[in-house]
Scaffold this motif. Structure first.
Motif, mmCIF file in Angstrom:
data_model
loop_
_atom_site.group_PDB
_atom_site.id
_atom_site.type_symbol
_atom_site.label_atom_id
_atom_site.label_comp_id
_atom_site.label_asym_id
_atom_site.label_seq_id
_atom_site.Cartn_x
_atom_site.Cartn_y
_atom_site.Cartn_z
ATOM 1 N N GLU A 132 0.853 -1.284 -0.117
ATOM 2 C CA GLU A 132 -0.084 -0.137 0.124
ATOM 3 C C GLU A 132 0.926 1.151 -0.068
ATOM 4 O OE1 GLU A 132 -3.304 0.270 2.621
ATOM 5 O OE2 GLU A 132 -3.439 -1.991 2.891
ATOM 6 N N ARG A 133 0.399 2.340 -0.595
ATOM 7 C CA ARG A 133 0.940 3.700 -0.598
ATOM 8 C C ARG A 133 1.020 4.018 0.807
ATOM 9 N NH1 ARG A 133 -0.697 9.310 -3.765
ATOM 10 N NH2 ARG A 133 1.645 10.315 -3.256
ATOM 11 N N THR A 134 2.244 4.396 1.164
ATOM 12 C CA THR A 134 2.468 4.945 2.626
ATOM 13 C C THR A 134 3.352 6.201 2.669
ATOM 14 O OG1 THR A 134 2.353 2.723 3.463
ATOM 15 C CG2 THR A 134 3.461 4.355 4.933
ATOM 16 N N VAL A 135 2.746 7.301 3.391
ATOM 17 C CA VAL A 135 3.630 8.405 3.334
ATOM 18 C C VAL A 135 4.074 8.869 4.789
ATOM 19 C CG1 VAL A 135 3.575 11.102 3.158
ATOM 20 C CG2 VAL A 135 2.564 9.542 1.292
ATOM 21 N N VAL A 136 5.208 9.227 4.920
ATOM 22 C CA VAL A 136 5.765 9.750 6.092
ATOM 23 C C VAL A 136 6.314 11.317 6.025
ATOM 24 C CG1 VAL A 136 7.380 9.400 8.104
ATOM 25 C CG2 VAL A 136 6.193 7.537 7.304
ATOM 26 N N PHE A 137 5.670 12.201 6.750
ATOM 27 C CA PHE A 137 6.613 13.494 6.900
ATOM 28 C C PHE A 137 7.080 13.666 8.351
ATOM 29 C CE2 PHE A 137 2.961 14.317 4.096
ATOM 30 C CZ PHE A 137 3.540 15.020 3.108
ATOM 31 N N ILE A 138 8.214 14.455 8.422
ATOM 32 C CA ILE A 138 8.998 14.673 9.510
ATOM 33 C C ILE A 138 9.173 16.324 9.281
ATOM 34 C CG2 ILE A 138 10.989 14.522 10.725
ATOM 35 C CD1 ILE A 138 9.592 11.925 10.630
ATOM 36 N N ASN A 139 8.525 16.817 10.493
ATOM 37 C CA ASN A 139 8.851 18.451 10.339
ATOM 38 C C ASN A 139 10.150 18.761 11.091
ATOM 39 O OD1 ASN A 139 8.346 21.292 10.510
ATOM 40 N ND2 ASN A 139 7.127 21.096 12.439
ATOM 41 N N LYS A 140 10.959 19.387 10.368
ATOM 42 C CA LYS A 140 12.247 19.834 10.706
ATOM 43 C C LYS A 140 12.686 20.758 9.774
ATOM 44 C CE LYS A 140 16.631 19.284 12.374
ATOM 45 N NZ LYS A 140 16.922 19.769 13.548
ATOM 46 N N GLN A 141 12.988 22.108 10.693
ATOM 47 C CA GLN A 141 13.426 23.309 9.794
ATOM 48 C C GLN A 141 14.945 23.081 9.724
ATOM 49 O OE1 GLN A 141 12.158 27.159 11.451
ATOM 50 N NE2 GLN A 141 13.492 28.087 9.976
ATOM 51 N N THR A 142 15.280 23.362 8.373
ATOM 52 C CA THR A 142 16.840 23.006 7.956
ATOM 53 C C THR A 142 17.185 24.054 7.259
ATOM 54 O OG1 THR A 142 15.876 21.807 6.162
ATOM 55 C CG2 THR A 142 16.357 20.444 7.923
ATOM 56 N N LEU A 143 18.399 23.927 6.915
ATOM 57 C CA LEU A 143 19.235 24.970 6.068
ATOM 58 C C LEU A 143 19.746 24.439 4.796
ATOM 59 C CD1 LEU A 143 21.495 26.594 8.948
ATOM 60 C CD2 LEU A 143 19.215 27.355 8.026
ATOM 61 N N VAL A 144 20.131 25.256 3.881
ATOM 62 C CA VAL A 144 20.758 24.663 2.503
ATOM 63 C C VAL A 144 21.748 23.754 2.782
ATOM 64 C CG1 VAL A 144 21.928 25.444 0.539
ATOM 65 C CG2 VAL A 144 19.802 26.805 1.442
#
Length: 322
Positions: A132-144
């Protein structure tokens, strides 16, 4: 050592160790590690941080990697990146050197499926069947220059048949990446990444990978880049804002625990320094699919076939239906 130099080039020196005398060791980012014993009477005998992902590596001083085997010493790196290093005073070359290109790849590349369905901790698992299609999001502010990766699957303490290799481990979960686009780094890191696992680079992945790669996303539909075209940027699946890093895969739900699996994120900084999330204590998840984790561990828990959202170093979770 020519390849060692080429692999390590541009990556900083980390994990310095010395004995206060003539024994030293250090890593070059997450790409290579070297230890030197220049003492006349004392062996170097210590467990050291290598900066590398877990697995077996061929020491390129005493031999090399040839046809999947080491012709010299084999150095085993554990889950925490540490390895026991022994260099005798009478070794012909009192040095060991390993790098990501000298990692031993086990198995034949074909996942054999579930070998033993019995779970020692949870004796009656009932997992969904099919992919099955599975999506995970991780919220993390990052720099270039910073990137995020996932490690995960099922904890080794909770299932038999788990090894340090994704192909053979029953704690690894087969996946197939869905994100395309022109993102060169992502395309290199997703190639050969056929499992969500705890072990780092799989055979055939780009050597700087730290697991399954995530794509930076935003909920801003005016963003010039899109996930569908560039492999990062706007995606309608992101409902929250900037800096939500996404894994979008087809996942074998039969390898989960009643539909649940564990995960933890890693930030990779320029020069090869990496930072894992700290241990988590996840509670009840909100969202249209929500729910409670099936057992305890220090990781996030997500559901196969759902959209899962977490904060880096956070305990809250949202799980939605597609």
């Amino acid at each position: 050592m020519v390849r060692f130099r080429n692999v390590a080039a541009g990556h900083g020196m980390f994990n310095w160790w010395d004995n206060g005398n003539n024994q030293i060791a250090f890593s070059r980012g997450d790409r290579a590690f070297i230890a030197i014993n220049n003492e006349d009477r004392s062996a170097l005998n210590a467990t050291l941080q290598t900066g590398l992902s877990s697995g077996d590596y061929c020491d390129v001083i005493s031999g090399d990697l040839s046809n999947g085997f080491c012709t010299g010493k084999t150095i085993t790196v554990g889950w925490d990146g540490r390895a026991h290093i022994y260099i005798a005073v009478d070794d012909e070359d009192p040095i060991i050197a390993i790098h990501v290109g000298s990692k031993v790849c086990r198995g034949n590349g074909i996942d054999q499926g579930v070998i033993d369905p019995v779970d020692l901790v949870h004796p009656n698992p009932v997992s969904p069947t099919g992919t099955e299609r599975t999506v995970v999001f991780i919220n993390k502010q990052t720099l270039v220059g910073q990137d995020l990766f996932l490690r995960g699957g099922i904890g080794h303490e909770g299932r038999p048949g788990c090894t340090r290799d994704a192909v053979s481990s029953q704690c690894a979960i087969p996946i197939s990446h869905r994100i395309g686009g022109t993102n060169t780094n992502l395309n290199s890191w997703k190639q050969g990444d056929n499992h969500l696992d705890w072990y780092g680079v799989e055979c055939g992945q780009g050597l700087s990978a730290q697991g399954s790669p995530l794509a930076w996303t935003t909920s801003n539909s005016n963003n010039a880049a899109t996930v569908s075209s560039q492999g990062y940027g706007y995606t309608p699946l992101n409902q929250w804002g900037d800096h939500y890093w996404m894994l979008d895969v087809d996942m074998d739900c039969s390898r989960t625990e009643n539909g649940w699996f564990e995960l933890k994120a890693i930030t990779r900084y320029p020069g090869g320094f990496v930072k894992w999330e700290s241990d988590r204590n996840q509670g009840t998840c909100g969202g249209t699919a929500g729910g409670n984790k099936p057992y305890s561990s220090g990781n996030h828990f997500a559901r196969c076939g759902k959209i899962n959202a977490f904060d880096f170093d956070g305990n809250t979770c949202t799980i939605d239906e597609f």
